[in-house]
Structure formats: structure tokens, C-alpha cells
Scaffold this motif. Structure first.
Motif, PDB file in Angstrom:
ATOM      1  N   GLU A 162       0.825  -1.211   0.000  1.00  0.00           N
ATOM      2  CA  GLU A 162       0.000   0.000   0.000  1.00  0.00           C
ATOM      3  C   GLU A 162       0.854   1.253   0.000  1.00  0.00           C
ATOM      4  O   GLU A 162       1.913   1.277   0.619  1.00  0.00           O
ATOM      5  N   ASN A 163       0.332   2.266  -0.637  1.00  0.00           N
ATOM      6  CA  ASN A 163       0.929   3.597  -0.561  1.00  0.00           C
ATOM      7  C   ASN A 163       2.417   3.653  -0.871  1.00  0.00           C
ATOM      8  O   ASN A 163       3.207   4.282  -0.166  1.00  0.00           O
ATOM      9  N   LEU A 164       2.783   2.969  -1.910  1.00  0.00           N
ATOM     10  CA  LEU A 164       4.160   3.052  -2.407  1.00  0.00           C
ATOM     11  C   LEU A 164       4.256   4.317  -3.269  1.00  0.00           C
ATOM     12  O   LEU A 164       3.230   4.900  -3.642  1.00  0.00           O
TER      13      LEU A 164
ATOM     14  N   CYS B  51      -5.047  -3.817  -8.953  1.00  0.00           N
ATOM     15  CA  CYS B  51      -4.090  -2.712  -8.924  1.00  0.00           C
ATOM     16  C   CYS B  51      -4.322  -1.912  -7.645  1.00  0.00           C
ATOM     17  O   CYS B  51      -5.468  -1.652  -7.280  1.00  0.00           O
ATOM     18  N   LEU B  52      -3.238  -1.544  -6.987  1.00  0.00           N
ATOM     19  CA  LEU B  52      -3.333  -0.748  -5.749  1.00  0.00           C
ATOM     20  C   LEU B  52      -2.591   0.543  -5.953  1.00  0.00           C
ATOM     21  O   LEU B  52      -1.446   0.521  -6.429  1.00  0.00           O
ATOM     22  N   SER B  53      -3.231   1.632  -5.563  1.00  0.00           N
ATOM     23  CA  SER B  53      -2.504   2.894  -5.672  1.00  0.00           C
ATOM     24  C   SER B  53      -3.166   3.947  -4.800  1.00  0.00           C
ATOM     25  O   SER B  53      -4.394   3.948  -4.644  1.00  0.00           O
ATOM     26  N   PRO B  54      -2.374   4.873  -4.234  1.00  0.00           N
ATOM     27  CA  PRO B  54      -2.970   6.008  -3.538  1.00  0.00           C
ATOM     28  C   PRO B  54      -3.487   7.041  -4.534  1.00  0.00           C
ATOM     29  O   PRO B  54      -4.120   8.020  -4.140  1.00  0.00           O
ATOM     30  N   ASN B  55      -3.218   6.839  -5.803  1.00  0.00           N
ATOM     31  CA  ASN B  55      -3.526   7.824  -6.838  1.00  0.00           C
ATOM     32  C   ASN B  55      -4.728   7.372  -7.677  1.00  0.00           C
ATOM     33  O   ASN B  55      -4.656   6.388  -8.415  1.00  0.00           O
ATOM     34  N   LYS B  56      -5.823   8.103  -7.585  1.00  0.00           N
ATOM     35  CA  LYS B  56      -7.074   7.712  -8.247  1.00  0.00           C
ATOM     36  C   LYS B  56      -6.923   7.674  -9.770  1.00  0.00           C
ATOM     37  O   LYS B  56      -7.528   6.825 -10.442  1.00  0.00           O
TER      38      LYS B  56
END
Ligand SMILES: Cc1ncc(COP(=O)(O)O)c(C=O)c1O
Length: 416
Positions: A245-247, A275-280
Motif C-alpha cells: 500500500e501507498n508506495l 491494482c493498488l494505488s494512492p492515486n485515483k
């Protein structure tokens, strides 16, 4: 005249019959001739019981039988049924809620997820990186998409995860391209049975973060979790997930999820890419590009398989039943792993570090010759790199005890 008459080679090396299926066929022929009890077929990549029958979780069959004709016949949406996408996320994360955006797209098995990841996150002619020990189709998929697969050494001389080798390879690749996709199959890696531990994960992510400090660079880390449910306990096997998370935005984790092993639905071709991302924006882009790929390859996935997973994660009692049925299958595999590892030691042979899972590698010189020798004693396995891949998933417990001795004899005879 070129190699092909009407077909095009398109930078692929197409060598005819799949090696694994070829050896499997030899094992079946011998079993039909001299009797199944005299043959140890360690080539099959699915979990078989001690009588050689495919293990199928009974509750899955019951759920399939409950489906309506429309559940089978109707198309699913291109990106997958929304209830399936929720269920797939739960299948990977269980009750844990990642603290960033998480998006999923349905694919035909983990294979489809790997294909879409390579297609959408690399360019034609790019190098895709994985370890020297790896699942063969990574190379097939890369070639299909006109990419090149390169490798780093999975283990160092002490049998530990080889972070230095990965670093050296990345140094080399970043002199040629600014972006790289790395495929990492853990836990219960095929073909070694290795699972990255938390130190390995720390080392890996710290290394990747160092590389992505240069904002011109992009790293996509595709974690292939095809055997996620065949490692330690469900929580233990998933301990690495929060680390994804939050890379940094230019270090993107993707997850290839498969229903084949965990839900014994190998032939129903269902899975998902996540897919994981803090960016929408990165998440929206993920959905867009992967929907496009779905449309342009297989269109939509298998609706009935999606319905089954949706039902499982909407019904806590059913989910618990499945976990229990899977635990029984898993304990069979664990005990085979224990028996095999002890027998390997007793036979004086060495293996790649095995933690869990369907496969193990017995190390030897000239694996092709050893496999030929072992076949004479009814043992069928796949030569691979500097070793022999043994499918513990397809060997009965008694054969797990017997096979190492036969391999030791074959190694001795092949040296003459
Ligand atoms: C390492 C690995 N990844 C992915 C897969 C994908 O399987 P499927 O496409 O059936 O989900 C497999 C299947 O054998 C595998 O061994």
C-alpha cells in the motif's frame, strides 16, 4: 523459404509439443501398460488425491449445480460482474481493507491477468523481468506480446532470496529502458515452493523504492498469487499485502489472482488482475486500459465462474465450508511436502529452499539424463534448469517417500 509456410513467427520460439504435457503423456502410456500403481507421475500441475483423482472442493460443485441456465449462458460485463470483482478482492484480502485505492478487472485465470499486465504496462520489445526459476508460460506470454523475458537469480549461494542479483539486473535494464515490469510469484512459488518472508519483502521494496527515487523511472511489480491459499495459514500467507500500500506513485503493485487452484476451477478460466494505488488517476487508467484489452482479446470472462465466487463471498457459512474443505486438501499437500523433504535428505539429495506449495525442485547435474533414467523405474518428472521439477500435488504420499531414492539412483546411473 522461411521456417513457416503460412504462419508468421513474430519473434517467438515455437517448439512444438509442450515439454510437460509430453512427459505426462509418457507417464500415462506407461501406467496404462504396466498399471497405475507402478508409475509415479510427478508432472501434473493440479492437486490430485492419493488415488490420482483431481481434488475438487465439493461445495464448489454444489454451487455450480445451483446456477440457472442464464448464469451460464449470459455474457458477463467486459470488466467482470461487479459482485465478482468485490468477491475477488475479498478472496485476496479476506477481511482486511487496504488503505489505498484497490481496483480489479476480471480475466480468464491468472494467465489472463499476467497477459493484461504485460500488455498494458510494458512496450513492444521491452524487457520483462522475473527470476531464473519461473513458470514457463511467463516466457510464452512475453513472446506472444513481442516482449523479452530476462531473469535474475532467485537464490544466492546461501539459499536466500537474491536481492543483489535483482539489483544488478535492474541496474542493467535501466540503462536500456525507463520502465520495467517485474513478475514475482509468491507465496508457494512455482516451481521451487519458496515463499518470500518479511525480510525478503522489506529488502525487495526498499530496493525498488531506491530505483524509483529517479522520477523518470517506473517499476511495475506484478505479484502472481496463484498459490496464495496453499502456503501457511490464510493470515500468514497474506502478511505481505499491507506492504504493497501507498508506495511511490511510480512503483505500482499489481496482483494476478486465480480461481484455478484455490477454488479448484482450473478449467473454468477465471481470475482477476488487481491494482493498488494512492492515486485515483492511476486506478481509473488501470480500469480503462484493462477493459480495452479484455475487449480486444477474450472479450468477457466466464460468467458462471464469476457467479460462484460472488455467492461464496456473500454467504459466510458457505465461505467457512470452503475454507474447511480447502484446509483438508492443504493438509494432504503439507504432509506430502514433509515426507518428500525428509526422504530427499535421507537420499543425500538437495533441493531449492521449499516452504510450501505444489512443486519442489531437486537439484542435479544433467537433469535431462536423470529424468530419462528415472523413467525406467516409473518416475516421471520435468527437467528444468539445473534441477528436476517434482509436482508434490500429483504424487501420492507413498510415492513422495519413494521417489527421492529412485532419483538418487538415477543421478548415480546417469553419471556413468
Ligand atoms: C505460477 C503460476 N501462475 C499463474 C498460473 C495461472 O493459472 P490459471 O491461468 O489457471 O489461473 C499458474 C498455473 O499453473 C501458475 O503455476
Amino acid at each position: 523459404m522461411g521456417k513457416y509456410i503460412m504462419a508468421e513467427e513474430n519473434q517467438r520460439t515455437i517448439s512444438g509439443e509442450d515439454k510437460i504435457f509430453g512427459i505426462n503423456k509418457l507417464a500415462q502410456d506407461m501406467a496404462n501398460e504396466i498399471g497405475h500403481d507402478k508409475v509415479a507421475n510427478a508432472t501434473v500441475g493440479s492437486l490430485l488425491d492419493d488415488d490420482g483423482k483431481l481434488v475438487v472442493l465439493p461445495s464448489i460443485v454444489k454451487e455450480l449445480q445451483k446456477l440457472t441456465p442464464w448464469d451460464f449462458a449470459e455474457y458477463a460485463p467486459i470488466a467482470g460482474l461487479p459482485s465478482f470483482l468485490d468477491a475477488a478482492k475479498k478472496a485476496v484480502y479476506l477481511n482486511y481493507e487496504p488503505k489505498c485505492y484497490l481496483e480489479a478487472i476480471a480475466t480468464p485465470g491468472g494467465t489472463g491477468a499476467i497477459r493484461n499486465a504485460i500488455q498494458n504496462y510494458t512496450k513492444r520489445d521491452d524487457v520483462v523481468l522475473t527470476s531464473d526459476w519461473h513458470w514457463g508460460p511467463y516466457s510464452t506470454i512475453a513472446q506472444e506480446l513481442e516482449r523479452k523475458l530476462d531473469i535474475y537469480s532467485l537464490f544466492n549461494e546461501d539459499g536466500l532470496y537474491n536481492i543483489e542479483s535483482l539489483k544488478d539486473k535492474l541496474d542493467e535494464i535501466f540503462t536500456q529502458q525507463d520502465s520495467v515490469l517485474i513478475i514475482l510469484n509468491t507465496p508457494s512459488h512455482n516451481p521451487t515452493g519458496y515463499s518470500l518472508n518479511s525480510d525478503d519483502w522489506d529488502g525487495l521494496l526498499n530496493l525498488l523504492k531506491t530505483f524509483t527515487e529517479d522520477e523518470k523511472r517506473k517499476i511495475i511489480l506484478l505479484v502472481d498469487v496463484a498459490y496464495l491459499d496453499f502456503d501457511g495459514g490464510p493470515e500468514e500467507a497474506r502478511e505481505f499485502l499491507p506492504m504493497l500500500e501507498n508506495l511511490p506513485y511510480n512503483l505500482l503493485p499489481l496482483i494476478a489472482f486465480s480461481m484455478s487452484k484455490s477454488y479448484t476451477m482450473y478449467g473454468m478460466r477465471s481470475g482477476a488482475l488487481m491494482c493498488l494505488s494512492p492515486n485515483k488517476d492511476i486506478i481509473d487508467e488501470f480500469k480503462l486500459v484493462n477493459s480495452f484489452s479484455n475487449r480486444g482479446t477474450w472479450s468477457n470472462g466466464t460468467r458462471s465462474a464469476m457467479m460462484v465466487l460472488s455467492h461464496i463471498f456473500e454467504d459466510q457459512t458457505l465461505l467457512e465450508k470452503i475454507l474447511q474443505e480447502r484446509e483438508e486438501a492443504l493438509s494432504l499437500l503439507r504432509s506430502r511436502g514433509d515426507v518428500f523433504t525428509k526422504a530427499i535428505e535421507a537420499a543425500g539429495l538437495s533441493m531449492c529452499p521449499y516452504v510450501s506449495g505444489f512443486f519442489a525442485i531437486v537439484l542435479c547435474d544433467d537433469p535431462e539424463a536423470v529424468v530419462e533414467e528415472a523413467m525406467k523405474d516409473g518416475v516421471f518428472a520435468v527437467p528444468m534448469g539445473v534441477g528436476i521439477r517434482i509436482s508434490l500435488a500429483s504424487l501420492s504420499s507413498s510415492n513422495c517417500k519413494k521417489v527421492p531414492g529412485i532419483l538418487a539412483k538415477a543421478i548415480k546411473n546417469s553419471n556413468h
